[in-house]
Design a protein around this motif. Structure first.
Motif, mmCIF file in Angstrom:
data_model
loop_
_atom_site.group_PDB
_atom_site.id
_atom_site.type_symbol
_atom_site.label_atom_id
_atom_site.label_comp_id
_atom_site.label_asym_id
_atom_site.label_seq_id
_atom_site.Cartn_x
_atom_site.Cartn_y
_atom_site.Cartn_z
ATOM 1 N N ALA A 1 0.822 -1.221 0.000
ATOM 2 C CA ALA A 1 0.000 0.000 0.000
ATOM 3 C C ALA A 1 0.849 1.262 0.000
ATOM 4 O O ALA A 1 0.561 2.208 -0.743
ATOM 5 N N ASN A 2 1.862 1.318 0.800
ATOM 6 C CA ASN A 2 2.674 2.542 0.872
ATOM 7 C C ASN A 2 3.461 2.786 -0.413
ATOM 8 O O ASN A 2 3.586 3.918 -0.858
ATOM 9 N N GLN A 3 3.975 1.744 -1.008
ATOM 10 C CA GLN A 3 4.828 1.899 -2.178
ATOM 11 C C GLN A 3 4.045 2.249 -3.439
ATOM 12 O O GLN A 3 4.476 3.082 -4.229
ATOM 13 N N HIS A 4 2.887 1.647 -3.643
ATOM 14 C CA HIS A 4 2.160 1.797 -4.909
ATOM 15 C C HIS A 4 0.839 2.553 -4.776
ATOM 16 O O HIS A 4 0.005 2.488 -5.669
ATOM 17 N N ARG A 5 0.663 3.266 -3.697
ATOM 18 C CA ARG A 5 -0.620 3.920 -3.422
ATOM 19 C C ARG A 5 -1.083 4.839 -4.544
ATOM 20 O O ARG A 5 -2.263 4.916 -4.849
ATOM 21 N N THR A 6 -0.178 5.549 -5.187
ATOM 22 C CA THR A 6 -0.576 6.536 -6.196
ATOM 23 C C THR A 6 -0.722 5.945 -7.597
ATOM 24 O O THR A 6 -1.222 6.625 -8.493
ATOM 25 N N ALA A 7 -0.305 4.718 -7.808
ATOM 26 C CA ALA A 7 -0.386 4.109 -9.135
ATOM 27 C C ALA A 7 -1.841 3.829 -9.502
ATOM 28 O O ALA A 7 -2.651 3.402 -8.675
ATOM 29 N N LEU A 8 -2.177 4.071 -10.761
ATOM 30 C CA LEU A 8 -3.548 3.866 -11.232
ATOM 31 C C LEU A 8 -3.951 2.400 -11.111
ATOM 32 O O LEU A 8 -5.075 2.088 -10.691
ATOM 33 N N PHE A 9 -3.058 1.502 -11.463
ATOM 34 C CA PHE A 9 -3.343 0.072 -11.349
ATOM 35 C C PHE A 9 -3.701 -0.283 -9.907
ATOM 36 O O PHE A 9 -4.664 -1.009 -9.652
ATOM 37 N N ILE B 1 -7.175 -1.848 -8.273
ATOM 38 C CA ILE B 1 -7.155 -3.058 -7.459
ATOM 39 C C ILE B 1 -7.767 -2.777 -6.091
ATOM 40 O O ILE B 1 -8.493 -3.609 -5.535
ATOM 41 N N LEU B 2 -7.513 -1.591 -5.559
ATOM 42 C CA LEU B 2 -8.106 -1.200 -4.278
ATOM 43 C C LEU B 2 -9.629 -1.160 -4.369
ATOM 44 O O LEU B 2 -10.332 -1.628 -3.462
ATOM 45 N N GLU B 3 -10.142 -0.645 -5.469
ATOM 46 C CA GLU B 3 -11.594 -0.617 -5.659
ATOM 47 C C GLU B 3 -12.150 -2.039 -5.785
ATOM 48 O O GLU B 3 -13.209 -2.354 -5.227
#
Length: 155
Positions: free
Chosen positions: A64-72, A76-78
């Motif tokens: 979560a911390n590393q890729h939080r801003t990535a669109l992908f 995936i979060l949604e």
């Protein structure tokens, strides 16, 4: 019974078998026979889906911390949120309660228990059946949203 979103699901009330006309009782027999393997398949599918959702939760926790801003990762979060909602709907439990209501039970003991071995003795009312069908319809819409979201995520 209270749902996650605050809507009340009415308890399934039953009528005696004698309230159904004789020529419709054979149709109920056939439908119950078809419902039993569907319930088993649904339980197995949701069980494996729950395992996959746990894996997704673990991946989310680790990244979560590393890729939080990535669109992908946002997509995936949604998908993760949709998965949590699907589990919270409790479709399997509602279908099990509907099946148990044909035997006059208010709680489910499992499909392989003795009360389910004989013939059905009760019929759920229309409101009980419609509430379960409504929950299944909501789950189908949610699954369509999840499929669209995963398709967008992996394009």
């Amino acid at each position: 019974m209270r749902t996650e979103r605050g809507r009340f699901i009415p308890a399934i009330t039953c009528l005696p078998r004698s309230s159904v006309s004789i020529h419709l009782q054979k149709d109920v027999d056939v439908l119950l026979k078809e419902l039993k393997p569907c319930m088993r398949h649904l339980r197995a599918t949701l069980g494996s889906y729950t395992d996959e959702l746990r894996m997704l939760e673990r991946l989310y926790y680790k990244n979560a911390n590393q890729h939080r801003t990535a669109l992908f990762f946002k997509r995936i979060l949604e998908t993760r949120r949709y998965g949590q909602r699907l589990i919270a709907l409790g479709i399997s439990e509602h279908v099990d309660c509907l099946y148990a209501s044909f035997f006059g039970l208010t709680t489910t003991l499992g499909v392989n228990q003795k009360p389910f071995k004989g013939t059905w003795t009760h019929v759920p009312t229309g409101t009980g059946v419609s509430s379960v069908l409504e929950r299944i319809s909501v789950a189908c819409k949610l699954l369509d949203k999840m499929r669209n979201q995963l398709t967008r995520a992996y394009q």
